[in-house]
Design a protein around this motif. Sequence first.
Motif, short mmCIF file in Angstrom:
data_model
loop_
_atom_site.label_atom_id
_atom_site.label_comp_id
_atom_site.label_asym_id
_atom_site.label_seq_id
_atom_site.Cartn_x
_atom_site.Cartn_y
_atom_site.Cartn_z
N GLU A 34 -41.32 -4.77 -6.25
CA GLU A 34 -41.57 -4.70 -4.84
C GLU A 34 -43.11 -4.88 -4.72
N LEU A 35 -43.78 -5.07 -5.71
CA LEU A 35 -45.44 -4.61 -5.83
C LEU A 35 -45.89 -6.28 -5.59
N PRO A 36 -46.93 -6.49 -5.09
CA PRO A 36 -47.64 -7.94 -5.00
C PRO A 36 -48.08 -8.13 -6.54
N PRO A 37 -47.94 -9.39 -6.87
CA PRO A 37 -48.33 -9.82 -8.28
C PRO A 37 -49.52 -9.16 -8.71
N GLN A 38 -50.70 -9.05 -7.80
CA GLN A 38 -51.95 -8.51 -8.46
C GLN A 38 -51.61 -6.92 -8.95
N GLU A 39 -50.82 -6.20 -8.17
CA GLU A 39 -50.68 -4.86 -8.74
C GLU A 39 -49.56 -4.86 -10.10
N VAL A 40 -49.01 -5.87 -10.22
CA VAL A 40 -48.27 -5.89 -11.66
C VAL A 40 -49.11 -6.39 -12.49
N VAL A 41 -49.90 -7.17 -12.38
CA VAL A 41 -50.79 -7.39 -13.29
C VAL A 41 -52.03 -6.36 -13.59
N ALA A 42 -52.27 -5.59 -12.65
CA ALA A 42 -53.16 -4.48 -12.95
C ALA A 42 -52.34 -3.42 -13.71
N PHE A 43 -51.16 -3.30 -13.59
CA PHE A 43 -50.36 -2.28 -14.30
C PHE A 43 -50.34 -2.69 -15.88
N GLU A 44 -50.09 -3.88 -15.90
CA GLU A 44 -49.99 -4.64 -17.27
C GLU A 44 -51.57 -4.23 -17.87
N ASP A 45 -52.60 -4.47 -17.15
CA ASP A 45 -53.85 -4.36 -17.67
C ASP A 45 -54.16 -2.92 -18.22
N LEU A 46 -53.44 -1.93 -17.38
CA LEU A 46 -53.89 -0.66 -17.67
C LEU A 46 -53.01 -0.23 -18.91
N LEU A 47 -51.94 -0.89 -19.03
CA LEU A 47 -50.97 -0.60 -20.02
C LEU A 47 -51.92 -1.26 -21.35
N ALA A 48 -52.08 -2.36 -21.06
CA ALA A 48 -52.94 -2.82 -22.54
C ALA A 48 -54.12 -2.05 -22.81
N THR A 49 -55.00 -1.51 -21.81
CA THR A 49 -55.94 -0.67 -22.17
C THR A 49 -55.68 0.62 -23.02
N LYS A 50 -54.42 1.37 -22.60
CA LYS A 50 -54.07 2.41 -23.09
C LYS A 50 -53.49 2.12 -24.80
N LEU A 51 -52.88 1.07 -24.62
CA LEU A 51 -52.35 0.66 -25.88
C LEU A 51 -53.40 0.51 -26.84
N TYR A 52 -54.39 -0.18 -26.64
CA TYR A 52 -55.55 -0.78 -27.29
C TYR A 52 -56.34 0.56 -27.57
N ALA A 53 -56.76 1.47 -26.84
CA ALA A 53 -57.20 2.84 -27.02
C ALA A 53 -56.63 3.49 -28.34
N LEU A 54 -55.16 3.34 -28.57
CA LEU A 54 -54.53 3.96 -29.53
C LEU A 54 -54.74 3.07 -30.90
N ASP A 55 -55.28 1.96 -30.76
CA ASP A 55 -55.06 0.97 -31.80
C ASP A 55 -56.24 1.47 -32.91
N THR A 56 -56.45 2.31 -33.75
CA THR A 56 -57.39 2.96 -34.50
C THR A 56 -56.94 3.14 -35.81
N ARG A 57 -57.58 2.96 -36.68
CA ARG A 57 -57.11 3.45 -38.03
C ARG A 57 -56.57 4.72 -38.39
N GLU A 58 -57.28 5.85 -37.61
CA GLU A 58 -56.84 7.02 -37.76
C GLU A 58 -55.35 7.18 -36.90
N HIS A 59 -55.31 6.68 -36.01
CA HIS A 59 -53.95 6.81 -35.20
C HIS A 59 -52.56 6.24 -36.36
N ALA A 60 -53.33 5.00 -36.97
CA ALA A 60 -52.33 4.27 -38.00
C ALA A 60 -52.14 5.14 -38.96
#
Length: 118
Positions: A34-60
């Motif tokens: 139901e959200l405008p496309p830019q809000e969906v993209v913003a959700f995806e961007d935040l998700l990618a940012t969160k996932l990237y923050a966990l992409d460390t050798r120590e987390h692995a």
Amino acid sequence: MDEARFWALIASFDWERAGDDDAVLAPASRVLQELPPQEVVAFEDLLATKLYALDTREHARWCYQGEADPDNGDDYISADDFLYARCVVVANGRDFYEGVLADPSRFPTGMEFESLLY
């Protein structure tokens, strides 16, 4: 899409439907549709940012404890598998995510939630 809205969508997952990923994600999916496309993209961007923050050798290291060592060139760690494992951390909500981000030893093992990416 701000942090509060992002985490509210994650909190809307219906874990009583565990085992049926589409059903778990359905409440958030309905809102996102139901959200405008830019809000969906913003959700995806935040998700990618969160996932990237966990992409460390120590987390692995903690994710694959007892199975593989990211410092051992002979141990193969699938980039996709590690991504799906990081999805579990985000899908479990803000408090869990922030706890694992701050303390990699809290990273869950043997779990994945690839469906979060779809």
